[in-house]
Write a protein that holds these residues in place. Sequence first.
Motif, mmCIF file in Angstrom:
data_model
loop_
_atom_site.group_PDB
_atom_site.id
_atom_site.type_symbol
_atom_site.label_atom_id
_atom_site.label_comp_id
_atom_site.label_asym_id
_atom_site.label_seq_id
_atom_site.Cartn_x
_atom_site.Cartn_y
_atom_site.Cartn_z
ATOM 1 N N ASN A 257 0.913 -1.231 -0.047
ATOM 2 C CA ASN A 257 0.111 -0.021 0.035
ATOM 3 C C ASN A 257 0.851 1.358 0.080
ATOM 4 O OD1 ASN A 257 -1.578 2.393 1.617
ATOM 5 N ND2 ASN A 257 -3.189 0.751 1.010
ATOM 6 N N GLY A 258 0.485 2.385 -0.925
ATOM 7 C CA GLY A 258 1.235 3.502 -0.585
ATOM 8 C C GLY A 258 0.064 4.659 -1.149
ATOM 9 N N GLY A 259 0.818 5.851 -0.870
ATOM 10 C CA GLY A 259 0.254 7.025 -1.382
ATOM 11 C C GLY A 259 -0.819 7.766 -0.548
ATOM 12 N N GLY A 260 -1.683 8.509 -1.338
ATOM 13 C CA GLY A 260 -2.845 9.249 -0.650
ATOM 14 C C GLY A 260 -3.208 9.932 -1.807
ATOM 15 N N THR A 261 -4.201 11.082 -1.598
ATOM 16 C CA THR A 261 -5.020 11.828 -2.541
ATOM 17 C C THR A 261 -4.231 12.481 -3.371
ATOM 18 O OG1 THR A 261 -7.323 11.698 -1.412
ATOM 19 C CG2 THR A 261 -6.854 13.616 -2.683
ATOM 20 N N GLY A 262 -3.271 13.240 -2.565
ATOM 21 C CA GLY A 262 -2.262 14.116 -3.429
ATOM 22 C C GLY A 262 -1.375 13.458 -4.142
#
Length: 411
Positions: A257-262
């Motif tokens: 899992n990685g990242g985010g909305t931006g």
Amino acid sequence: MTLALLAQPATAESQTWSDPAAHWRAMTAAVADVSGPVAALSVPALRYNALDMLVRAGGVPIRVASKSVRVREVIDATLALPGYRGILAFTLPEALWLAETHDDVVLGYPTADRAALTRLAGDEAAAARVTLMVDDIAQLDLVDAVVPPARRATIRLAIDADASWRAPGLGHIGVYRSPVHEPGEVANLARLIADRPGFRLVGLMMYEAQIAGQGDATGSGDAVIRWMQRRSGHELLERRGAIVEAVERIAPLEFVNGGGTGSLELTASDRSVTEITAGSGLLAGHLFDGYRAFHPAPAAAFALEVVRKPAADIATVLGGGWIASGPPLASRQPAPVWPQGLTTMPREGSGEVQTPLRGEAARGLRVGDRVWFRHAKSGELSERVAEFQLVDGDRRVGAVKTYRGEGKVFL
């Protein structure tokens, strides 16, 4: 009419947010008969944001960050859309609650909640649905101290590896989360987990906050931020791949899992990532206005009522001190968005029980009129209200309860 509307195509008439005057007047009309303060959720804007995030993710599944929503019906409706899969929860009691109706709940943060750990350890069904997050062997020691391995269900674990950038000459850039940063450090933790009875390593998470949570079009230092994000992104692409390779020699991973909305686009380009977490982009707090790559619709907002006029160009609303977490900066205050041109007072800001607003628009406001605000961060608004009114154009089409409205206070 319910949030099943997220599955329906949007019409041009429903996308009123491109015209602020039309949008906020329609929102005002829709909730005119609801006593304030009132929180509202534009269903067309929510639908637009949910689908836009899928496009940005480029086919990589999105895990919904529940802390950025805190409304079960919104979470459920989003997960009903093809392309969304699983929940990233923020406390173990919340994860156990959501696992009653969802079979894939990952806890995004380590826990020391002994009562909740006891519940998890004694419930085979919950243990099969909930994955704990760890970054230190001491967290496993705590679980064993609460319920020894021989007396509990096997606990699913994911490792949270540090995704910050250790920039040459600059040092740590990002948030302070996990103590394991290098591939060897993460692999060593994975070996210790694999050797411990009563646990099973199933996942890995790396959250690049310096990219996902930092706007690059705020008007202040944008060139430096973009340079940092490019350099950090290149470094992370290489290091995350090495970490995944090292861990998978020890235990097969169900998810990375990685990242985010931006950072949806960037994280989706990393072939070592199998899913991306996002949630803030659904309700779209005003902090997400400062990004070049995407422009979310203002789905969530709240209206406060004018209760006094201390001067011709000042209108005071009841309440307003709904401050977002983070550093105590002006950017963490709610933003008055309609009528346009209102600002908080420098020495008062957003007040606990009243907020004076100054501007030419205040001259036209009268006691009983409403001022619309957008919260800085997405899910934290849900902690202030029991429900959101659902709005479609100038019509109120229902309401949905927040966690707090359901009697749940997790953090």
